[in-house]
Design an enzyme around this catalytic site. Structure first.
Site, short mmCIF file in Angstrom:
data_model
loop_
_atom_site.label_atom_id
_atom_site.label_comp_id
_atom_site.label_asym_id
_atom_site.label_seq_id
_atom_site.Cartn_x
_atom_site.Cartn_y
_atom_site.Cartn_z
N ASP A 147 34.18 -37.09 6.47
CA ASP A 147 34.83 -36.13 7.34
C ASP A 147 35.07 -36.71 8.74
O ASP A 147 34.15 -36.77 9.56
CB ASP A 147 33.95 -34.88 7.44
CG ASP A 147 34.52 -33.87 8.40
OD1 ASP A 147 33.76 -32.98 8.86
OD2 ASP A 147 35.73 -33.94 8.70
N ASP A 185 42.13 -35.62 10.37
CA ASP A 185 40.90 -35.01 9.87
C ASP A 185 40.80 -35.01 8.35
O ASP A 185 41.38 -34.16 7.67
CB ASP A 185 40.81 -33.57 10.39
CG ASP A 185 39.52 -32.90 9.96
OD1 ASP A 185 39.36 -31.69 10.23
OD2 ASP A 185 38.66 -33.57 9.34
C1 LIG Z 1 33.28 -24.89 3.17
C2 LIG Z 1 32.62 -26.24 3.00
S1 LIG Z 1 32.64 -26.66 1.31
C3 LIG Z 1 34.23 -26.75 0.91
N1 LIG Z 1 35.14 -26.08 1.61
N2 LIG Z 1 34.54 -27.45 -0.14
C4 LIG Z 1 33.18 -27.30 3.88
C5 LIG Z 1 33.47 -28.58 3.43
C6 LIG Z 1 33.90 -29.54 4.31
C7 LIG Z 1 34.04 -29.25 5.63
CL1 LIG Z 1 34.55 -30.46 6.77
C8 LIG Z 1 33.77 -27.98 6.09
C9 LIG Z 1 33.36 -27.02 5.22
C1 LIG Z 2 37.67 -30.07 12.79
C2 LIG Z 2 37.82 -29.19 11.59
S1 LIG Z 2 36.22 -28.99 10.76
C3 LIG Z 2 35.83 -30.52 10.20
N1 LIG Z 2 36.74 -31.37 9.79
N2 LIG Z 2 34.52 -30.81 10.19
C4 LIG Z 2 38.26 -27.81 11.94
C5 LIG Z 2 37.98 -27.26 13.19
C6 LIG Z 2 38.37 -25.97 13.47
C7 LIG Z 2 39.06 -25.23 12.50
CL1 LIG Z 2 39.54 -23.61 12.83
C8 LIG Z 2 39.33 -25.77 11.24
C9 LIG Z 2 38.93 -27.08 10.97
#
Ligand SMILES: C[C@@H](SC(=N)N)c1ccc(Cl)cc1
Ligand SMILES: C[C@@H](SC(=N)N)c1ccc(Cl)cc1
Length: 399
Positions: A105, A289
């Protein structure tokens, strides 16, 4: 003979070869010639290690400094396996000798895992890290993270060996979950996250920890990693090198701001459909991302895109733009750093929400605070997360 061979072997691996000293000429004569012109660049420490290993049976042992120095050129590649509908991509990682499938991530900076300290009610169906095997507790250290979709996790911290595609962090902060939210419990493909954003947003207290990339960066052949996500099939991440077979044409680089801890850049003009003549601009900050599934863009851009899809509408019950299953979607073209990259319409026809309706891969970034170039975009390019220059930069190339 043996002594000469060792000496010759050592000298020979130093990048050049010299005529054997006559006093040591072995029984049989052999011609050893200079390497004409050019230079053969090799890695000295690695060669020293190899030579000692070659003679280990004769009692040679690898000097520890050479072994350490040899580690200064790590590189490796690991598969990125898609979940259904490419919701996220999981990569096999060895944590304390145990293989877990982690979501790499670039939007967060914690390496956290399901573990034997995660309540079984929250971790059924997940591979779990057992710190008792080889972990060292970082006493009193804690972590607690929340993600944009409202999910989250928290727990304790260990130091342990982590290996990704052969690249080894001998002592990496491994954040063991003592609590995870329902979304993580339910996603049984996911055994945790490996953050690749900047370590400035790592959540560990009382002492912030480094990401896997930051931990191994000084030992990598090149201080960068590259991302090759694909639609509906396995892609890969490279650490320490760029795989020239994974892209066509040249790489276009664009500057990065690390102010918010993300790989943040500025996107330019865009167009919808087959014309790659872009106009306007994608307002606001954008981040690259890998941990976000979709492509989140300013309202005006999203409206302009779905205006070209008959039957498309914003569906508040689904929480986004949907369109009829029979739709053929237009391409989305975006100018980044002077090069226009195309996301095929088929990538934006993301996933069915009913027998008649699909959910779109492009959605609004209104309310987030920045645009998110997530997997829908990243699977259309080869992306380089590069710290080889004075400041970090992102590279994009067509696949
Ligand atoms: C909701 C969880 S699990 C998923 N959505 N498969 C999740 C996974 C990756 C990130 Cl970066 C943020 C949240
Ligand atoms: C930066 C990503 S979360 C991740 N990739 N760990 C993100 C932030 C805020 C919203 Cl609202 C949706 C996605």
């Amino acid at each position: 003979m043996h002594g000469l061979t060792t000496a010759a072997a050592l000298v020979a691996t130093a990048g050049y070869v010299l005529a054997a000293p006559s006093a040591l000429v072995p029984r049989k004569t052999f011609q050893v010639s200079q390497i004409a012109k050019g230079k053969v660049f090799i890695n000295g420490p690695t060669q020293v290690v190899k030579t000692h290993q070659k003679y280990a049976k004769l009692g040679a042992t690898v000097p520890s400094d050479a072994a350490a120095a040899a580690a200064a050129v790590q590189s490796g590649s690991v598969a990125a396996n898609p979940e259904q509908y490419d919701e996220s991509y999981l990569c096999p990682v060895s944590v304390g000798g145990q293989t877990l499938n982690l979501d790499f991530d670039t939007g967060s900076a914690d390496l956290w895992v399901f573990s034997t300290v995660t309540p079984s009610s929250e971790s059924t169906g997940h591979a779990r890290y057992n710190p008792a095997t080889s972990g060292t507790l970082k006493s009193g250290y804690k972590w607690d993270i929340s993600y944009g979709d409202g999910s989250g996790a928290s727990g304790t911290v260990y130091a342990d060996k982590v290996v990704v595609g052969g690249v080894t962090a001998t002592s990496q902060a491994v954040e063991a979950a003592t609590s995870v939210s329902a979304q993580f419990t339910q996603d049984t493909d996911n055994d945790g996250l490996l953050g690749l954003a900047f370590s400035s947003i790592n959540t560990v207290t009382p002492q912030q920890q480094t990401t896997f990339f930051d931990t191994v960066k000084p030992t990598l052949a090149k201080p960068l990693f590259a991302v090759d996500l694909k639609k509906g099939t396995a892609g890969s991440y490279q650490f320490g090198y760029i795989d020239s077979s994974k892209y066509t044409g040249s790489i276009t680089y664009t500057s990065v701001s690390t102010a918010n801890g993300f790989w943040q850049f500025t996107a330019g003009g865009y167009s919808v459909g087959t014309s790659t003549t872009t106009s306007g601009s994608i307002s606001g900050a954008s981040i690259a991302d890998t941990g976000t599934t979709l492509l989140y863009l300013p309202d005006a851009v999203v409206k302009a895109y779905y205006a070209k899809v008959s039957g498309a509408k914003y569906d508040s019950t689904q929480g986004g733009y949907t369109f009829p299953s029979s739709s053929t979607l237009p391409n989305f073209n975006v100018n980044i750093g002077g090069t226009v990259f195309t996301v095929p319409g088929s990538y934006i026809k993301f996933a069915p929400v009913s027998s008649t309706t699909y959910f779109g891969g492009i959605q609004s970034s209104a309310g987030i605070g920045f645009n998110i170039f997530g997997d829908i975009f990243l699977k259309a390019v080869y992306a380089i997360f590069d710290e080889s220059q004075s400041t970090p930069r992102l590279g994009f190339a067509k696949q």
